[in-house]
Design an enzyme around this catalytic site. Sequence first.
Site, PDB file in Angstrom:
ATOM      1  CD  GLN B 223      -2.645  -1.166   2.649  1.00  0.00           C
ATOM      2  OE1 GLN B 223      -2.732  -2.210   3.278  1.00  0.00           O
ATOM      3  NE2 GLN B 223      -3.222  -0.043   3.056  1.00  0.00           N
ATOM      4  NE  ARG B 370     -12.809   0.097   5.198  1.00  0.00           N
ATOM      5  CZ  ARG B 370     -13.563  -0.413   4.263  1.00  0.00           C
ATOM      6  NH1 ARG B 370     -13.771  -1.684   4.216  1.00  0.00           N
ATOM      7  NH2 ARG B 370     -14.120   0.361   3.359  1.00  0.00           N
ATOM      8  CB  CYS B 371      -8.166   2.286  11.942  1.00  0.00           C
ATOM      9  SG  CYS B 371      -7.494   3.079  13.382  1.00  0.00           S
ATOM     10  CD  GLU B 742      -8.731   4.079   7.170  1.00  0.00           C
ATOM     11  OE1 GLU B 742      -7.868   3.321   6.754  1.00  0.00           O
ATOM     12  OE2 GLU B 742      -8.473   5.070   7.871  1.00  0.00           O
TER      13      GLU B 742
END
Lengths: 163, 788, 291
Positions: B223, B370-371, B742
């Site tokens: 990523q 996801r944060c 998120e």
Amino acid sequence: MHRSITVTVNGQARTAEVEPRMLLVHFLREVLDLRGAHVGCDTTSCGVCAVLVDGVPVKSCTMFAVQVDGKSLTTVEGLAGNGQKHALQEGFKEEHGLQCGFCTPAMMLVASALLEENPNPSEREIRWAISGNLCRCTGYQNIVKAVQHAAATLHPQPAGRTE
Amino acid sequence: MAVTETEPSPGWLGKSVKRKEDDRFLAGRGNYIEDVKLPAMLHMAILRSPYAHARITSIDTSAATALPGVVAVVTGELLAQHNLAWMPTLSGDTQAVLATDKVRFQGQEVACVIAEDRYVAHDALELIEVDYEPLPAVVDPFAALAEGAPLIRDDKDGQTDNRIYHWEAGDPEATERAFAEADRVVTVDTHYPRSHPSPLECCGCVADVNPASGRATIYMTSQAPHAIRTVFALVAGLPEQNIQIISPDIGGGFGNKVPVYPGYVVATAASLLIGRPVKWIEDRTGNLISTGFARDFHMKGELALTDDGRMLGLRVKMLSDQGYAYADAQPSKLKAGLFHIVTGSYAMPAAHVITDGAYTNKAPGGVAYRCSFRVTEASFLIERLVQSAAYDLGMDPAELRRKNFIRPDQFPYTSATGFVYDSGDYEAALDLALEKAGYEALRVEQAKLREEGKGKLLGIGIASMTEALGAGPSRDYDILGIKMFDSAELRVHPTGKAILKLGVRHQGQGHETTFAQIVAHELGIPPDDILVHEGDTDNTPYGLGTYASRSTPVAGAAAAMVARKLRDKSKTIAAHLLEVAEEDLEWEIGRFSVKGAPDRSKTIQEIAFAAYTDHPPGMEAGLEGVHYYDPPNLTFPFATYLVVVEVDAETGEWKPRQVVAVDDCGVRINPMIVEGQIMGGLTEGFAMSAMQQITFDEDGNCIGANFMDYLLPTAWETPHFDLYETCTPSPHHPIGCKGVGESATVGSPAAFVNAVVDAVAHLGVRDVDMPVTSGAVWEAIQAVKGGG
Amino acid sequence: MFPSEFEYLAPATLDEALSLLAEHAEDAKVLAGGQSLIPLMKLRFAAPAILIDINGLPGLSHLQEDKRGRGFLRIGALVRNAALERSELLKARYPTMAAAAPLISDPIVRNQGTLVGSLVHADPQGDWGSVLLALEGEVVAKSATGERRIPATKFFDGPFTTVLRPDELAVEARVPAPGPRSFGTYLKLERKVGDFATVGVAVSVSTERGVVTRAGIGLTGVGPANIKAVDAEQALVGHRLTDKAIRRAAELAAAASEPRTDVRGSADYKREVVRVYVARGLHQALAAKAA
Ligand SMILES: Cc1cc2nc3c(=O)[nH]c(=O)nc-3n(C[C@H](O)[C@H](O)[C@H](O)COP(=O)(O)OP(=O)(O)OC[C@H]3O[C@@H](n4cnc5c(N)ncnc54)[C@H](O)[C@@H]3O)c2cc1C
């Protein structure tokens, strides 16, 4: 000891020598170079490897290639015809039924088997039918809509069926 | 606060353009890491430790090496000869590539087989003999910090205990005073369990090092390819210009694909030593047992209130179970990430947050799943506290929130822990959620069911979440010293088509469409005419990557800014072509025209052609630019999630009946994609609250290393979602966006848990730890029954 | 994901299969649906030297009633769970089985997995074992030397073991035909689709003039093997399905369970779920009979 197998894949006969231990998903990906079936787990849980064997969804990670000798397979590469997107491919795009795309080929194949059996499935029926396929991105709701979109294209109904 | 101008949004913003990336995925022609095949490529498999903590006394690889088809067996000892046995983590700690002295968690990488074939590589793994001398495992972070605990990181000079960090935010004295004045204090003591992002595609790479040229091309599920390239340059001592990292299509990331993993390093080293490409594809067990997990925060929150429900102060103690290495991708100045956003959506006069991190014999990580850097845990704690406080006060939980929200006229609002919230209208989002859910009728139904006493109960849970994302301003945010800007490079070709290159890397978020829309909006080139290119370090500008909801806030802003640069240049060219002064031109999307003479105009396509064929004398040819965007502040999206659950009081079984989400992420570029992000986030929120969990037994054996034990919800369990929005633009983002990837993962777990607790609150239950299994609900009911 | 090497044999007739089994016995494993065996082989928890694939054998795909004697249902070794899930015969006459079939694994796995394979696999968390115990079914085993019928109560021999010999092939399972007034169901507590049971309860009762003449209760996931709750069954026979009788049977079934505490729940919790589910199953029987 290798064995020779002949399989009809997306309408074409393919013959190859394989080790008995080769999983069907590896046969598709490595031998036939059909990359739409993916691998997402090692416990037959995720379903991203699903393809159709004689029209029936199977997890291709849990079948040996030698087992499909003489059978007919459909993979995502065989969904579209004559350069035209399949109704499910249209539906997934229209309804944003995919994000990373990893589970998408298997989802569409399983959905196509569902639509063969049940041309106008309800939300519950779709959720049930795809419950062997995991998706981490979409939350499934748009996948349900995508399948309904495809159902409506393939079998236009006078009125949309609800629960 | 406003640094760049925010424009109203006609044109391409707010349009649900169908995704440009879809066609290749729909045809089965995505190009994921497993699809990458190079000539003469070898395959790698990893041998992992069965023990959580053990000394390695010997490794015998002779039988494995002798197996036909095996090219090499790599051990830590071999890597140590090349100074590669250890590597830095993104938080400035170190982590073993292959174990040399000890193994420190079950599943740790011990040796790698490189073979002609993957089946043979796995045959060879069975032939490697490793002798271990088991050591006591430390599985509890509190025990890890206790006197006399076995030292896990005895490899680190100066490390005498298992503490990683101690970090505080807020004002202790002011908080003491607030608690002294309070009428009451409400406490929540909870564990946010160890979760795992588990994208459906595991990690992997194909490393191709050319020993003659020294050039390393590494295809990798990353990523953050640019940051990884820099780390690789540092680890391997390779000149950075000789490393090219290519992130092909990624089958989901969610934070799991940010760190550097041993597999990448060994495959690269092996390719260098052998001189052939080496492919490593992780299996699911490897992914779950060894790669970046998330959460695992033990949190105690105390909320000081007046009897009429005013919040006075918040005190939080948090202990993070990091595993054996501190391996998050964490801004270096913020040891517990953005956890200090824990005051949430409330005007909290005082707060004090004390955080500690501990080593344990578990996999390293603590990634932001996801944060945005630990805002998830923070949001959960405050939203659980507010509900408990409401019960304590005998107030409606919605009412207590309303009473304490930061009001719209208070923005920009400086929080007690130092954030400057950009904009918000929390009450509007809450009200909309209550209205859409039919809140009052639900409360009536709830009371009726309780009265009937037939064992079916209804619970209503609310979470009014505010998060902080878009890291981040360079003064405060860096990873390993690299400032957290992001970048965009835009080239408009002579035919008026364009390529936009970014330093981020999407994994399903729809950048190829959304970012094309940003440029379309700024320049009038239709999205279909813009190719968005990411994930190739040789061919994109430097950037920190896609995670923590930062792509649209940072890279999206860079895309808008670079487009504006090109628009400025276009204006000069248009003036030249139309033979007027620049001041006489006006812009409407896609063209410059002469003020008062709208038929005298030049389209952006004509201007682009001229940039290569007829540009003004003295001007550089071409229409191309780059922008590195340093955000002036974070952005602060917010939401209210309202969940209704049905609970079976006899068995503790529960299921969501209704989920209402009101999200405010500022301006929505592509509403279809935004809603897709929210539904995905809600699903993961549901998953964490209901089933996702990795646990360990007392010997440190991992329970949750496959999908039969680590549960992900299917379409059947996942509820239907009803989505709504309010829109409060960010005042400082060029197009008013805040980021949304998120929000729902961050905010919704508290709503699910609050709902279940709410269903049984009349019995006296105040808390159920996640994951809220039916068994946990039943035990909670028994506990209050037993306690009278 | 990468099984060890093995030799693959695909006999074309039953006789051929039985002689291969006789020849290879201990070294060979039968491959039916493969949905338990192949997952084990992928993780190399199982590494048979020889696989005998029975999927090509004729005459093992029957799902039909046989009228001989008091009548029974025959489920051939190659009948897939998906066929059981869709069977109208099961819905009409074998409600315990009809209720269980859709709760086993997930829709794709059900396309391959077989009931007989599941019985032979003998997973204490497998659902079919409890159903067969409740219904007093049996397994028909064939070898090169003969055939025998093994009652479900004698078939299981601990976790993942049965009394089937390595040279035997289980060719079908049999379930006695229901009496005129019969009802049954299967209730399963699972955490998600594809999960094995935290608790599973198979219930089956036959009544005559309101009095229970036969009761079957099987329990999944609460012991080292599937459990037949014999005391609970006996407590029902000869009685009407009153609230009191149901309560008593449910308590006896809970007492018969031997659950362990694990991530799915505490032993106390599982025992309580057994109690609640048995009661619910019996109440459903009562309601169905009344209708
Ligand atoms: C994701 C997943 C979830 C599952 N969930 C459940 C669940 O909830 N409940 C449940 O009960 N099961 C579950 N299963 C197991 C599944 O139902 C299997 O299909 C079943 O247990 C085995 O049947 P099979 O035909 O696939 O057998 P196989 O895998 O082919 O064989 C299993 C074993 O039985 C032997 N065998 C098979 N058939 C014969 C025969 N005719 N004669 C002699 N030996 C034979 C094999 O040699 C092997 O040892 C799950 C499986 C998966 C992958």
